[in-house]
Design a protein around this motif. Structure first.
Motif, PDB file in Angstrom:
ATOM      1  N   VAL A 260     -82.195  16.056 -69.626  1.00 37.48           N
ATOM      2  CA  VAL A 260     -81.683  15.146 -68.611  1.00 37.48           C
ATOM      3  C   VAL A 260     -82.671  13.993 -68.468  1.00 37.48           C
ATOM      4  O   VAL A 260     -83.830  14.195 -68.124  1.00 37.48           O
ATOM      5  N   LEU A 261     -82.184  12.806 -68.786  1.00 40.43           N
ATOM      6  CA  LEU A 261     -82.962  11.574 -68.617  1.00 40.43           C
ATOM      7  C   LEU A 261     -82.482  10.952 -67.310  1.00 40.43           C
ATOM      8  O   LEU A 261     -81.328  10.535 -67.200  1.00 40.43           O
TER       9      LEU A 261
ATOM     10  N   PHE B 135     -91.116  15.572 -67.331  1.00 37.79           N
ATOM     11  CA  PHE B 135     -91.526  16.036 -68.657  1.00 37.79           C
ATOM     12  C   PHE B 135     -91.615  17.559 -68.747  1.00 37.79           C
ATOM     13  O   PHE B 135     -92.142  18.088 -69.708  1.00 37.79           O
ATOM     14  N   SER B 136     -91.073  18.267 -67.757  1.00 36.22           N
ATOM     15  CA  SER B 136     -90.996  19.728 -67.837  1.00 36.22           C
ATOM     16  C   SER B 136     -89.537  20.171 -67.833  1.00 36.22           C
ATOM     17  O   SER B 136     -89.099  20.862 -68.743  1.00 36.22           O
ATOM     18  N   ASN B 137     -88.763  19.755 -66.788  1.00 36.01           N
ATOM     19  CA  ASN B 137     -87.351  20.132 -66.749  1.00 36.01           C
ATOM     20  C   ASN B 137     -86.409  18.917 -66.695  1.00 36.01           C
ATOM     21  O   ASN B 137     -85.203  19.079 -66.595  1.00 36.01           O
ATOM     22  N   TYR B 138     -86.964  17.743 -66.761  1.00 33.94           N
ATOM     23  CA  TYR B 138     -86.196  16.497 -66.864  1.00 33.94           C
ATOM     24  C   TYR B 138     -87.205  15.396 -67.149  1.00 33.94           C
ATOM     25  O   TYR B 138     -88.417  15.647 -67.156  1.00 33.94           O
ATOM     26  N   ILE B 139     -86.707  14.181 -67.396  1.00 33.72           N
ATOM     27  CA  ILE B 139     -87.621  13.067 -67.649  1.00 33.72           C
ATOM     28  C   ILE B 139     -87.111  11.839 -66.905  1.00 33.72           C
ATOM     29  O   ILE B 139     -85.944  11.461 -67.030  1.00 33.72           O
ATOM     30  N   VAL B 140     -87.989  11.230 -66.116  1.00 32.79           N
ATOM     31  CA  VAL B 140     -87.658   9.983 -65.430  1.00 32.79           C
ATOM     32  C   VAL B 140     -87.796   8.849 -66.435  1.00 32.79           C
ATOM     33  O   VAL B 140     -88.796   8.762 -67.147  1.00 32.79           O
TER      34      VAL B 140
ATOM     35  N   ILE C  55     -89.155   7.130 -75.172  1.00 28.52           N
ATOM     36  CA  ILE C  55     -89.114   8.549 -74.813  1.00 28.52           C
ATOM     37  C   ILE C  55     -88.137   9.300 -75.711  1.00 28.52           C
ATOM     38  O   ILE C  55     -88.456  10.373 -76.235  1.00 28.52           O
ATOM     39  N   VAL C  56     -86.949   8.763 -75.931  1.00 30.22           N
ATOM     40  CA  VAL C  56     -85.980   9.429 -76.809  1.00 30.22           C
ATOM     41  C   VAL C  56     -86.529   9.504 -78.230  1.00 30.22           C
ATOM     42  O   VAL C  56     -86.394  10.537 -78.904  1.00 30.22           O
TER      43      VAL C  56
ATOM     44  N   PRO D  14     -88.290  18.080 -81.689  1.00 31.89           N
ATOM     45  CA  PRO D  14     -87.090  18.748 -81.188  1.00 31.89           C
ATOM     46  C   PRO D  14     -87.375  20.032 -80.404  1.00 31.89           C
ATOM     47  O   PRO D  14     -86.623  20.381 -79.497  1.00 31.89           O
ATOM     48  N   ALA D  15     -88.462  20.724 -80.723  1.00 34.54           N
ATOM     49  CA  ALA D  15     -88.785  21.949 -79.987  1.00 34.54           C
ATOM     50  C   ALA D  15     -89.128  21.627 -78.535  1.00 34.54           C
ATOM     51  O   ALA D  15     -88.698  22.333 -77.612  1.00 34.54           O
ATOM     52  N   ALA D  16     -89.889  20.563 -78.319  1.00 30.41           N
ATOM     53  CA  ALA D  16     -90.233  20.153 -76.953  1.00 30.41           C
ATOM     54  C   ALA D  16     -88.978  19.708 -76.205  1.00 30.41           C
ATOM     55  O   ALA D  16     -88.794  20.043 -75.028  1.00 30.41           O
TER      56      ALA D  16
END
Length: 196
Positions: free
Chosen positions: A59-60, A77-82, A91-92, A99-101
């Motif tokens: 989720v961006l 950067f743990s469960n979503y990214i601002v 960022i994308v 891909p693992a991260a």
């Protein structure tokens, strides 16, 4: 929002053309990244946020000047990214290289839905809020007396127009509901029977 608020609308002005294809909610699970944009040009709440969490995609979250009740659980950067207009592309690209991260962020993002936003989760949260309000405002003095409670609800609720939202998933994402009869167990305006 880490000083990025002025960037929340990407510089668009009312009436500016926005191009690109719209992604339908039912297509969300096919995407690795889902961008949640603020509503309108003012950065207000967006209903889209209700749907992005359950997919397992990254989720961006476009920076926005609103906060919802579950936002304290979000960890950048743990469960979503601002993201904002200058950060979303890099960022994308970085996520594509790792891909693992990206998958791990998506899995942790799905926990937001599974632990906070699912139907049972929302019911638990609402129950906790209402129990707290009940306790703090001493509603037990009315609600624990069956006759007093029925009088209270008849005075303050549209008793003949109550509906129950049913826990049914449909492909149209529309809620199923039924009109509630005053004879139904637990109807606040009718004869009250304990659910215990």
């Amino acid at each position: 929002c880490r000083g990025l608020i002025r960037n929340f609308n990407s510089g668009l002005k009312p009436g500016d053309a926005v191009t690109g294809a719209r992604a339908e909610i039912l297509d969300y699970p096919r995407h690795r990244y889902l961008l949640n944009l603020p509503g309108g040009f003012t950065g207000s709440y967006s209903k889209n946020g209700n749907h992005v969490w359950r997919t397992g995609a990254v989720v961006l979250w476009w920076v926005a000047p609103f906060v919802e009740w579950y936002h304290p659980a979000l960890q950048d950067f743990s469960n979503y990214i601002v993201v904002a207009r200058r950060s979303v592309g890099p960022i994308v690209q970085a996520l594509e290289r790792n891909p693992a991260a990206a998958a791990a962020i998506g899995r942790r993002g799905k926990q937001i839905h599974d632990e906070l936003l699912c139907g049972a989760c929302l019911a638990r949260w609402l129950k906790t809020v209402l129990e707290t309000v009940r306790r703090e405002l001493k509603f037990d003095q009315i609600l624990d007396d069956e006759a007093e409670a029925v009088r209270f609800f008849r005075k303050h609720l549209p008793c003949d127009d109550l509906v129950e939202v049913l826990p049914v998933l449909t492909t149209t994402m529309r809620m199923q509901w039924r009109k509630v009869s005053s004879d139904d167990e637990g109807h606040p305006c009718g004869p009250r029977r304990s659910r215990r």
